[in-house]
Design a protein around this motif. Sequence first.
Motif, PDB file in Angstrom:
ATOM      1  N   GLU A 105       0.823  -1.209   0.000  1.00 45.93           N
ATOM      2  CA  GLU A 105       0.000   0.000   0.000  1.00 45.93           C
ATOM      3  C   GLU A 105       0.854   1.254   0.000  1.00 45.93           C
ATOM      4  N   SER A 106       1.940   1.266   0.761  1.00 44.37           N
ATOM      5  CA  SER A 106       2.782   2.459   0.763  1.00 44.37           C
ATOM      6  C   SER A 106       3.486   2.609  -0.585  1.00 44.37           C
ATOM      7  N   ASP A 107       3.773   1.488  -1.242  1.00 45.32           N
ATOM      8  CA  ASP A 107       4.333   1.545  -2.592  1.00 45.32           C
ATOM      9  C   ASP A 107       3.312   2.153  -3.560  1.00 45.32           C
ATOM     10  N   LEU A 108       2.045   1.805  -3.396  1.00 48.50           N
ATOM     11  CA  LEU A 108       0.993   2.403  -4.228  1.00 48.50           C
ATOM     12  C   LEU A 108       0.940   3.916  -4.043  1.00 48.50           C
ATOM     13  N   LEU A 109       1.118   4.376  -2.811  1.00 50.13           N
ATOM     14  CA  LEU A 109       1.096   5.809  -2.545  1.00 50.13           C
ATOM     15  C   LEU A 109       2.216   6.514  -3.303  1.00 50.13           C
ATOM     16  N   GLU A 115      -3.556  13.521  -9.400  1.00 52.57           N
ATOM     17  CA  GLU A 115      -5.012  13.635  -9.264  1.00 52.57           C
ATOM     18  C   GLU A 115      -5.520  12.745  -8.131  1.00 52.57           C
ATOM     19  N   GLN A 116      -4.961  11.556  -7.992  1.00 56.23           N
ATOM     20  CA  GLN A 116      -5.368  10.672  -6.896  1.00 56.23           C
ATOM     21  C   GLN A 116      -5.022  11.296  -5.550  1.00 56.23           C
ATOM     22  N   VAL A 117      -3.852  11.890  -5.466  1.00 56.70           N
ATOM     23  CA  VAL A 117      -3.439  12.536  -4.221  1.00 56.70           C
ATOM     24  C   VAL A 117      -4.354  13.725  -3.922  1.00 56.70           C
ATOM     25  N   MET A 166      -4.200   8.187   6.676  1.00 57.44           N
ATOM     26  CA  MET A 166      -5.477   8.228   5.965  1.00 57.44           C
ATOM     27  C   MET A 166      -5.255   8.383   4.462  1.00 57.44           C
ATOM     28  N   LEU A 167      -4.296   9.234   4.087  1.00 57.59           N
ATOM     29  CA  LEU A 167      -3.988   9.415   2.655  1.00 57.59           C
ATOM     30  C   LEU A 167      -3.573   8.100   2.023  1.00 57.59           C
TER      31      LEU A 167
END
Length: 183
Positions: A105-109, A115-117, A166-167
């Motif tokens: 998940e942190s890799d996805l971030l 735009e996702q951010v 949360m982000l």
Amino acid sequence: MANSTPSAERIARFEAIVVPHLDAAYNLARWMTRNASDGEDVAQEAMLRAFRFFDGFRGDDGRVWLLTIVRNTYLTWVRRQIPQQNSAEFDERLHTDIETAFTPESDLLRKATGEQVRRAIGNLPAEYREVILMREIEQMSYKEIAAITQSPLGTVMSRLSRGRSMLRQLIAGERRAEVKVHG
């Protein structure tokens, strides 16, 4: 009868100390309101308040002073516009950061699009959104954020940690939803 017209010296001081931070004020207001038009209204009202109360400015950091006014103007705007909408409820799943820095998940971030951010930041409760914006977008120090939000330093750090968690979760959830739709 006293002259109520601002002096040229006062105007020049205001322009030198406060006006250079107008973009930061608008950016914070726009992100806080989640709307460009409302952000303009809040920023404009904050600038008017800043000018009206400029004689009371005693600090040396016009940016912190102005962004404090923007934040307070936003809070007043919220109370008038949408009472209770921005209160955050404690959700154990959102507020517990059990991940480490190297999880999928942190890799996805790290791979998330701008735009996702932006969408994820827009979906954060106000108290987390504001500290994330001040720290990550405006590059403010913890001390400056604490001064603006009138919160203890520990509260700022806690809100940043929870906001970042949360982000990560919001973006990871969006990415998982995209995989299901496209996969």
